[in-house]
Write a protein that holds these residues in place. Sequence first.
Motif, short mmCIF file in Angstrom:
data_model
loop_
_atom_site.label_atom_id
_atom_site.label_comp_id
_atom_site.label_asym_id
_atom_site.label_seq_id
_atom_site.Cartn_x
_atom_site.Cartn_y
_atom_site.Cartn_z
N TRP A 55 -40.33 -106.84 -55.95
CA TRP A 55 -41.07 -105.79 -55.00
C TRP A 55 -42.41 -106.16 -54.65
O TRP A 55 -42.84 -106.02 -53.59
CB TRP A 55 -40.71 -104.51 -55.50
CG TRP A 55 -40.76 -103.39 -54.64
CD1 TRP A 55 -41.65 -103.02 -53.43
CD2 TRP A 55 -40.32 -102.11 -54.74
NE1 TRP A 55 -41.33 -101.89 -52.87
CE2 TRP A 55 -40.54 -101.30 -53.60
CE3 TRP A 55 -39.31 -101.46 -55.70
CZ2 TRP A 55 -40.18 -99.95 -53.60
CZ3 TRP A 55 -39.05 -100.22 -55.89
CH2 TRP A 55 -39.29 -99.38 -54.51
N GLN A 83 -48.73 -99.86 -45.80
CA GLN A 83 -47.85 -99.92 -46.63
C GLN A 83 -47.57 -98.70 -47.56
O GLN A 83 -47.28 -98.74 -48.54
CB GLN A 83 -47.74 -101.08 -47.70
CG GLN A 83 -47.58 -102.48 -47.20
CD GLN A 83 -46.32 -102.79 -46.54
OE1 GLN A 83 -45.18 -101.99 -46.92
NE2 GLN A 83 -46.06 -103.56 -45.76
N TRP A 99 -43.09 -98.26 -48.22
CA TRP A 99 -42.41 -98.88 -49.51
C TRP A 99 -43.59 -99.22 -50.43
O TRP A 99 -43.25 -99.20 -51.73
CB TRP A 99 -41.94 -100.29 -48.99
CG TRP A 99 -40.72 -100.20 -48.26
CD1 TRP A 99 -40.69 -100.28 -46.81
CD2 TRP A 99 -39.67 -99.50 -48.51
NE1 TRP A 99 -39.44 -99.83 -46.42
CE2 TRP A 99 -38.73 -99.28 -47.41
CE3 TRP A 99 -38.89 -99.16 -49.50
CZ2 TRP A 99 -37.34 -98.90 -47.31
CZ3 TRP A 99 -37.66 -98.32 -49.67
CH2 TRP A 99 -36.84 -98.79 -48.44
N ARG A 157 -42.90 -98.11 -54.58
CA ARG A 157 -43.27 -98.88 -55.70
C ARG A 157 -44.01 -98.51 -56.67
O ARG A 157 -43.58 -98.18 -57.83
CB ARG A 157 -43.76 -100.21 -55.25
CG ARG A 157 -44.39 -100.97 -55.98
CD ARG A 157 -43.45 -101.46 -57.28
NE ARG A 157 -44.22 -102.32 -58.11
CZ ARG A 157 -44.66 -102.01 -59.34
NH1 ARG A 157 -44.58 -100.75 -59.60
NH2 ARG A 157 -45.21 -102.81 -60.09
#
Length: 304
Positions: A45, A270, A273, A277
């Motif tokens: 990830w 980002q 996502w 994370r």
Amino acid sequence: MSTDNSEDNVSNPKVPAPQEQASAHVALQCALVTGCMQAAAFNPWDRALYLSVLHRRSFFVWSNWDRPFQGFLQAIAHRIMSGGCYFMLEDLFSAPCHNVVPNHPFVGACLTGICAGGVNGALLNPVAIIKYRLWGKEGSTVFREMRLMWLHGGLRPFGVGALVTVQRDAFFGVIYSGTKTFLGDLAQQYGTPRTGSILQFSGKMLAGGLACALTAPFNFARNIKYGHKSVSTPPKGVLQIWTELYVDVALTVQSQGVRHGLRYLQARLQIGWGSARVAMGMAFGDLVYYRTKIFLGYLQDLAR
């Protein structure tokens, strides 16, 4: 992270882990276990996020995922340290910071987060630079990369992004630890023995996601600095990076409208996502750290 009611927390089933300060060696052991678990679970990830930001492409493009563990073995030391270092520092700073403001546990938690985050960023930034550089190279090693950086730039390449990293991590720490404490208190007040642990974990996820979203501009600047390939020339400054991002967003808004401009900004930072994370990683790491702390305490009691 309140410490003034730690004895009640041990016996209260709503709280998943005791909050007494661990000794340095116990805290280090907990951090290593947490780091190992995080390294194994989240490396694909992390790499996909980094490449999507660096090359300005979608998070789910296959080229971000085709080699999910590239650079993992070379940089495993950093993966282990970064996965557990914050929780160790938070644990070690908790008692001193709460003693500064003994009647204000929320302020103590915020102070703990600032100290833990700032020190965490300063300690791990040089190793993080090497890890990020390894992701873009085949067949390189940590020591080879360090040698190249030293030969071409001396100490300067190892300090790339240091200031913005410390700022980001200190800001992240105050938001995460403060929010976690506030939501944890609510979970204790309104949760039941059955739902308390779930509410605690959810609160940590929310705290991690919120901290990540609010520190996204700092993280974006850090990633751009880390992506600077030359070790003999300095990278762009933070203000220059933010200015260029603002110009890109403004041009997108002018040509395609506000909606597309906001989507572009979200993609570059980002926040989607990337925030997910961090939210998962912080909640997972917090859980592993304090569960390991309980287990080691149990082993110590048996050995007595």
